[in-house]
Design an enzyme around this catalytic site. Structure first.
Site, short mmCIF file in Angstrom:
data_model
loop_
_atom_site.label_atom_id
_atom_site.label_comp_id
_atom_site.label_asym_id
_atom_site.label_seq_id
_atom_site.Cartn_x
_atom_site.Cartn_y
_atom_site.Cartn_z
N SER A 232 17.35 19.96 -30.69
CA SER A 232 16.91 19.29 -31.91
C SER A 232 17.84 18.14 -32.29
CB SER A 232 16.80 20.33 -33.03
OG SER A 232 15.83 19.92 -33.93
N LYS B 127 19.46 15.23 -29.88
CA LYS B 127 19.53 13.77 -29.99
C LYS B 127 20.96 13.33 -29.66
CE LYS B 127 16.68 14.14 -34.27
NZ LYS B 127 15.34 14.46 -33.94
N TRP C 76 5.87 18.90 -34.46
CA TRP C 76 6.69 17.94 -35.25
C TRP C 76 7.53 17.07 -34.32
CZ3 TRP C 76 6.62 15.57 -39.55
CH2 TRP C 76 7.76 15.15 -40.22
N HIS D 40 9.89 25.98 -32.48
CA HIS D 40 11.07 25.11 -32.37
C HIS D 40 12.32 26.00 -32.30
CE1 HIS D 40 13.35 21.45 -32.97
NE2 HIS D 40 13.94 21.92 -34.06
C1 GTR Z 1 14.13 18.48 -38.49
C2 GTR Z 1 14.08 17.03 -38.12
C3 GTR Z 1 14.03 16.90 -36.63
C4 GTR Z 1 15.01 17.82 -35.93
C5 GTR Z 1 15.22 19.14 -36.65
C6 GTR Z 1 16.45 19.98 -36.27
O1 GTR Z 1 14.04 18.69 -39.84
O2 GTR Z 1 12.97 16.48 -38.73
O3 GTR Z 1 14.20 15.56 -36.26
O4 GTR Z 1 16.19 17.18 -35.69
O5 GTR Z 1 15.32 18.98 -38.00
O6 GTR Z 1 17.54 19.49 -36.01
O7 GTR Z 1 16.29 21.21 -36.30
#
Ligand code: GTR
Length: 421
Positions: A261, A265, A352, A402
């Site tokens: 996540s 990045k 998402w 996720h």
């Molecule tokens: C979310 C965000 C994503 C992702 C995620 C995470 O809220 O929108 O881009 O980075 O967090 O880090 O779990």
């Protein structure tokens, strides 16, 4: 009451709810509505010249790194920072004798007030110079394991459910909280070491968090291209790699940058900038990670910048309503990993992050890998769920939400066995 109404109004206007929660329903999840977009070509440079050789790519690569720094992540300060590596504990028989466990504090000699990067390192016993998965964690080293003797991180922690932090400090309830995401024993048994540190050691993850992190002493906050928190986390990964290069138990030519996540990045940006990383794995890194920005699906650049104004450089926000003007797109970030092995992974319950956008990001690195005589992903057809595909570049779309599951790790271990060892 007024504050409540204000928050509600802001939430309705922006589709944003507190704690990074987002009213996802206002975003596009309909493939037929994605529309058309034109991606920049990694093999055409800023002056319009086609890149045909590895030597030309080497120059284009520098240009792309600069474009990502100026427009997306911000410029990583170039100065060398003096580090001191202090091993604070060694357990030569951790995890039922499977591992040597070390805690190492990376201290900033010239900035004694800055928090150290506290590294938790497991090395498989009986293995010389182990390859290593290096990834930051979300909630302190004590979260990735249930081992009772590991000190709780004393750093600022995000609030969480179930009293895992109180007044932004970790509690015992957080111990082992993300153990499932870190199957350390499984990784060790395959002959790999694991190195991790809390991402908040570099910068606590909230808009003003930079005051307590590395960005308070490095960079220039007045600049539109000053580095953001993702840049700081990525930089921290390189500092951990600096340490790993000094540890004879580690094969420093086989350090794999991994992250989930937002940390995914950072793992990508770290691997793009620092070619000492032998391979890069981005687990559900989404917008601002592996997913194409120009594809209108799931999270958008605007959404990202509103929810997390501290993650990217200020200039990135100027693209909120005109992503087509970005001089780069995320397939070019992924291409910066070439010719090294790259793994991009999605989950079908994580729309998402735009699984198809992540897949296409990986697919469009193909011409750059081809310059090195390598097959990247080898297809532009989106695979069925739980069907890992690719060669030097790999991809899967796991069923489920996720998260990081054993399924993901099984693929990453196979990938590392085949391409990194
Ligand atoms: C979310 C965000 C994503 C992702 C995620 C995470 O809220 O929108 O881009 O980075 O967090 O880090 O779990």
């Amino acid at each position: 009451m007024t504050r409540l109404l204000f928050c509600l109004a802001v939430a309705l206007l922006t589709g944003h709810f507190t704690n990074g929660q987002v009213a996802e329903s206002v975003y596009n999840y309909d493939e037929t509505k994605v529309g058309t977009y034109k991606l920049p070509n990694p093999l055409i440079n800023a002056s319009g010249k086609a890149i045909k050789t590895r030597a030309e790519w080497a120059t284009r690569r520098i240009e792309l790194l600069q474009l990502f720094a100026e427009n997306v992540y911000g410029k990583t300060p170039k100065q060398t920072v003096r580090l001191r590596f202090q091993t604070t504990s060694v357990d030569s028989s951790a995890l039922n004798g499977l591992a040597i466990r070390k805690l190492i504090s990376i201290k900033f000699v010239d900035y004694p007030k800055l928090p150290s990067i506290d590294v938790l390192l497991y090395v498989p016993k009986g293995r010389k110079a182990a390859p290593v998965f290096l990834g930051l964690n979300f909630c302190g080293n004590h979260c990735v394991t249930t081992e009772a003797d590991l000190p709780l991180s004393t750093r600022w922690m995000m609030s969480g459910t179930g009293d895992v932090s109180v007044n932004n400090k970790a509690t015992e309830k957080a111990r082992g909280m993300q153990e499932r995401r870190w199957p350390i024993s499984m990784i060790l048994k395959r002959g790999y070491a694991v190195a991790t540190a809390y991402y908040g050691d570099l910068e606590p993850d909230y808009p003003e968090g930079w005051h307590a992190g590395i960005r308070s002493v490095l960079g220039d906050t007045t600049r539109a291209d000053n580095w953001g928190a993702i840049g700081a986390w990525a930089w921290g990964m390189s500092r951990i790699l600096d340490y790993l290069q000094t540890d004879p138990a580690i094969d420093a030519k086989r350090v794999i940058s991994i992250g989930h996540s937002r940390i995914g990045k950072a793992a990508l940006w770290a691997g793009a900038q620092d070619d000492r990383f032998a391979a890069v794995i981005a687990n559900e890194s989404g917008e601002g990670g592996a997913a194409l920005s120009r594809r209108w699906y799931g999270e958008t650049v605007e959404r990202l910048n509103i929810s997390f104004p501290h993650w990217f450089c200020e200039r990135y926000k100027t693209y909120n309503k005109r992503v087509d003007d970005l001089p780069v797109d995320q397939h070019e970030l992924l291409a910066l990993v070439a010719p090294r092995p790259l793994y991009v992974a999605s989950a079908d319950g994580d729309q998402w992050s735009d699984p198809k956008g992540e897949f296409l990001g990986a697919a469009y690195t193909t011409p750059v890998y081809a310059l090195y005589g390598k097959v990247g992903l080898g297809t532009t057809t989106f695979p069925a769920v739980n069907q890992p595909i690719g060669q030097t570049v790999r991809y899967h779309d796991r069923t489920g939400k996720h998260d990081v599951m054993n399924y993901d790790w099984e693929q990453y271990l196979r990938f590392a066995d085949e391409l990194v060892r």
